[in-house]
Design a protein around this motif. Structure first.
Motif, PDB file in Angstrom:
ATOM      1  N   ARG A 198       4.399   5.457   1.721  1.00  0.00           N
ATOM      2  CA  ARG A 198       3.669   5.440   0.223  1.00  0.00           C
ATOM      3  C   ARG A 198       2.739   6.459   0.103  1.00  0.00           C
ATOM      4  NH1 ARG A 198       3.684   1.045  -3.120  1.00  0.00           N
ATOM      5  NH2 ARG A 198       2.466   2.188  -4.303  1.00  0.00           N
ATOM      6  N   LEU A 199       1.961   6.708   1.349  1.00  0.00           N
ATOM      7  CA  LEU A 199       0.929   7.565   1.460  1.00  0.00           C
ATOM      8  C   LEU A 199       1.423   9.073   1.695  1.00  0.00           C
ATOM      9  CD1 LEU A 199      -1.805   5.815   3.744  1.00  0.00           C
ATOM     10  CD2 LEU A 199      -1.613   5.757   1.278  1.00  0.00           C
ATOM     11  N   ASP A 234       4.099   9.949   0.293  1.00  0.00           N
ATOM     12  CA  ASP A 234       4.876  10.478  -1.214  1.00  0.00           C
ATOM     13  C   ASP A 234       3.594  10.887  -1.980  1.00  0.00           C
ATOM     14  OD1 ASP A 234       7.496  10.064  -0.834  1.00  0.00           O
ATOM     15  OD2 ASP A 234       7.510   7.724  -1.440  1.00  0.00           O
ATOM     16  N   LYS A 235       2.380  10.195  -1.633  1.00  0.00           N
ATOM     17  CA  LYS A 235       1.380  10.497  -2.697  1.00  0.00           C
ATOM     18  C   LYS A 235       0.595  11.806  -2.029  1.00  0.00           C
ATOM     19  CE  LYS A 235       0.637   5.953  -4.256  1.00  0.00           C
ATOM     20  NZ  LYS A 235      -0.322   4.523  -4.211  1.00  0.00           N
ATOM     21  N   SER A 274      10.284   7.332  -2.101  1.00  0.00           N
ATOM     22  CA  SER A 274      11.164   8.374  -2.552  1.00  0.00           C
ATOM     23  C   SER A 274      12.376   8.393  -1.836  1.00  0.00           C
ATOM     24  CB  SER A 274      10.402   9.553  -2.454  1.00  0.00           C
ATOM     25  OG  SER A 274      10.146  10.038  -1.272  1.00  0.00           O
TER      26      SER A 274
END
Length: 482
Positions: A98-99, A101-102, A259
Motif C-alpha cells: 500500500r505504501l 503504491d502511494k 495496484s
C-alpha cells in the motif's frame, strides 16, 4: 478394570465423536469431507484444524475441526484462535505494498535512508538492503538475533544474492514503516487491515487476545506451554483464525487495495529456493510455485506446537488456509488440497524439506509408536528399509529423527545413525544427528556431525551457532579445544 485408551479413542472416532465446529460454513467441498478430515487428523495425530477455502475470490468454506481424544481438556469453537507464526508477515506485506503504491516507500531504496538500524551498522553491506530484498528473504540478514551474536544482527550473505529466511529483516522493515507513518505496529495494522477488513478474531499479541486459544502440541502429542508474546512481533506474533487470514489474502489480490503492478510484482520470482527444483522460488512476500499455466502463492507459519500453510492462485482466485495446533499439522496439506482446490502443488511437495504427506511411512511408524511402543516402531523401520526405495527411506528416517530429537533423543540418535549408514550423503541426517547428540550432551560427536553437514552443503539454517555451543561445552572440559 483397565481400559485400552487407544482402542477406546478409535471407537470414538468411528462413531463420529470427534467434534467438528462449524463457523460461517457453506457446503462442504465433498460429501464425506468431514469424515475424511477426521480420520486423517486421528491417524496423523493432529488435535485441531482451522480450515478456510477460497473460491472465486470469496470465503466459500470455513470450519474448525477437533479430534477430542488428542486435544486434552481444552475445547474449541468457531472463534478459537491459533498462533499464526510466519503467516504474520503477510500483514506487513499488505501494508508495504500500500505504501509503495502511494509513493511513501520505494521498493529499491536502501532502508537505511529511511531508518538507520544500530544492530546492523557494524556491517556496511546493510546499506544495500532494500524493502524488495527483505520481502523476498534475500537481504542476507540472519533469521533471529540469538542465532549468532545476541547483541548485533549478522548478515549471512551479500544482500540480493542468496535466499536467507529472515524474521529480523521483517522486524527492521516494520520499524521503517513505523517511522514513515508515525504510528506503532499495533496502530497501523489495526487502521489499515484489522478494522477495514473486519477481522474480528485477529490479535497482534497474546496481551490483547481472549482466553479462547488453541494449545500447541509436539509431534508426539505432548502439549506445549502457551507462548505469551506480551507485545507485537511483526515477523511471527499474530493470533487468528483461518477465516481471518483468508480474508487478508482475498484483500491482497482482489484489486481493490493494491495496484495490479504490485500484484504482478508479488508473483515475480526473485530468488531460488532449491537449485534442483527451479519451479519453487520466492517472490516479494510469498513462496512461488511455478506451473505451466499458473503461479501459485504459498506461505507457512511455524511456532512450537503450531504448523500452518496457505496456498492461493491469483489467476483462479482460489486457495485454502490451514491452521493446526500440532508440529505434525502440515502433513495433511496435500490431501486437503486434493479435497478442496486441486491446485498443482507438485513443485512444493517435491522439496526435500517438506514433510512427508498423508498417508506416509512416517505416519504409519508413529502410529506404531503410539499404539505399541518404540520396539514395534523399530520393527516397522526394519520393514521400511527392506522394501522402500532409497529416497523414500532417507526422507522418512530423517523425518522420524527430527520428530524424536526433542521427544526422545536416544531414539533419534539410533534412527539417524542408521540413516547415515544407508545414506551417507544426506546433509540433513548429519545436521539432525548433531542436534540429537547435543541433547544427549555428546558434544564431540555432535560437533563433528554438524561440521560434516556443512561440508555436505547443508544450508537450510545456520550451523555455526550450534558449532559454537559445542565448542563452548567442550572447552569447559578440554580448554585446548578451539
Amino acid at each position: 478394570m483397565k481400559i485400552n485408551i487407544l482402542k477406546h479413542c478409535s471407537l470414538l472416532l468411528a462413531c463420529g465423536l470427534c467434534l467438528s465446529v462449524v463457523a460461517r460454513s457453506q457446503s462442504a467441498p465433498s460429501k464425506d469431507f468431514d469424515r475424511q478430515v477426521h480420520r486423517m487428523m486421528w491417524e496423523a495425530g493432529v488435535p485441531a484444524l482451522s480450515l478456510a477455502v477460497i473460491r472465486d475470490g470469496r470465503l466459500a468454506f470455513y470450519k474448525t475441526f477437533e479430534c477430542r481424544p488428542l486435544n486434552g481438556n481444552r475445547r474449541i469453537n468457531d472463534e478459537t484462535i491459533f498462533e499464526a507464526g510466519s503467516l504474520s508477515k503477510s500483514f506487513l506485506v499488505f501494508v508495504v505494498n500500500r505504501l509503495i503504491d502511494k509513493g511513501v516507500l520505494q521498493p529499491d531504496t536502501p532502508l537505511c535512508r529511511y531508518l538507520e538500524y544500530d544492530m546492523l551498522k557494524h556491517d556496511n553491506r546493510y546499506r544495500l538492503i532494500t524493502a524488495r530484498m527483505v520481502l523476498s528473504h534475500c537481504s542476507g540478514i540472519e533469521n533471529w538475533k540469538p542465532d549468532n551474536n545476541p547483541d548485533t544482527l549478522e548478515i549471512m550473505a551479500d544482500p540480493g544474492t542468496k535466499f536467507v529466511y529472515s524474521g529480523e529483516g521483517y522486524q527492521y522493515l516494520a520499524e521503517v514503516v513505523k517511522k514513515l507513518l508515525g504510528q506503532s505496529y499495533d496502530e497501523y495494522i489495526s487502521k489499515m487491515i484489522i478494522s477495514p477488513l473486519h477481522l474480528k478474531h485477529t490479535y497482534t499479541s497474546y496481551k490483547t487476545q481472549p482466553l479462547n486459544y488453541a494449545v500447541g502440541h509436539n509431534s508426539l502429542g505432548v502439549a506445549y506451554k502457551k507462548w505469551k508474546n506480551e507485545g507485537p512481533v511483526p515477523a511471527g506474533g499474530m493470533h487468528l483464525t483461518a477465516a481471518d487470514y483468508a480474508k487478508l489474502v482475498i484483500a491482497l489480490f482482489d484489486g481493490k487495495n493494491i495496484s495490479a503492478d504490485r500484484i504482478r510484482e508479488i508473483q515475480t520470482p526473485r530468488i531460488g529456493l532449491d537449485p534442483h527444483n527451479p519451479a519453487y522460488c520466492y517472490g516479494p512476500g510469498f513462496e512461488l510455485i511455478i506451473t505451466p499455466g499458473d503461479t501459485i502463492l504459498s506461505h507457512g507459519g511455524i511456532t512450537p506446537g503450531f504448523k500452518n500453510l496457505m496456498f492461493y492462485s491469483v489467476k483462479k482466485k482460489c486457495g485454502f488456509v490451514m491452521l493446526t495446533n500440532s508440529d505434525r499439522g502440515t502433513v495433511m496439506a496435500r490431501r486437503i488440497n486434493e479435497l478442496t482446490t486441486g491446485l498443482d502443488l507438485s513443485a512444493f511437495f517435491r522439496s526435500e524439506y517438506v514433510v512427508g504427506q498423508y498417508p506416509s511411512h512416517t505416519i504409519r511408524l508413529l502410529q506404531l509408536y503410539r499404539k505399541r511402543g518404540v520396539a514395534e516402531m523399530f520393527k516397522g523401520i526394519g520393514q521400511l528399509k527392506a522394501t522402500a526405495d532409497s529416497i523414500t527411506r532417507c526422507k522418512t528416517l530423517n523425518e522420524l529423527g527430527y520428530i524424536f530429537v526433542e521427544g526422545n533423543s536416544e531414539v533419534a540418535e539410533k534412527i539417524l545413525l542408521d540413516n547415515i549408514r544407508l545414506s551417507p550423503s544426506s546433509s540433513l541426517a548429519y545436521y539432525l544427528l548433531g542436534h540429537a547428540q547435543m541433547a544427549l550432551q555428546k558434544y564431540a560427536p555432535a560437533f563433528n556431525n554438524l561440521e560434516h553437514s556443512k561440508e555436505l552443503g547443508f544450508d537450510l539454517e545456520p550451523v555455526e551457532p550450534y558449532l559454537k555451543l559445542c565448542r563452548e561445552e567442550l572447552q569447559k572440559k578440554e580448554p585446548a579445544v578451539k
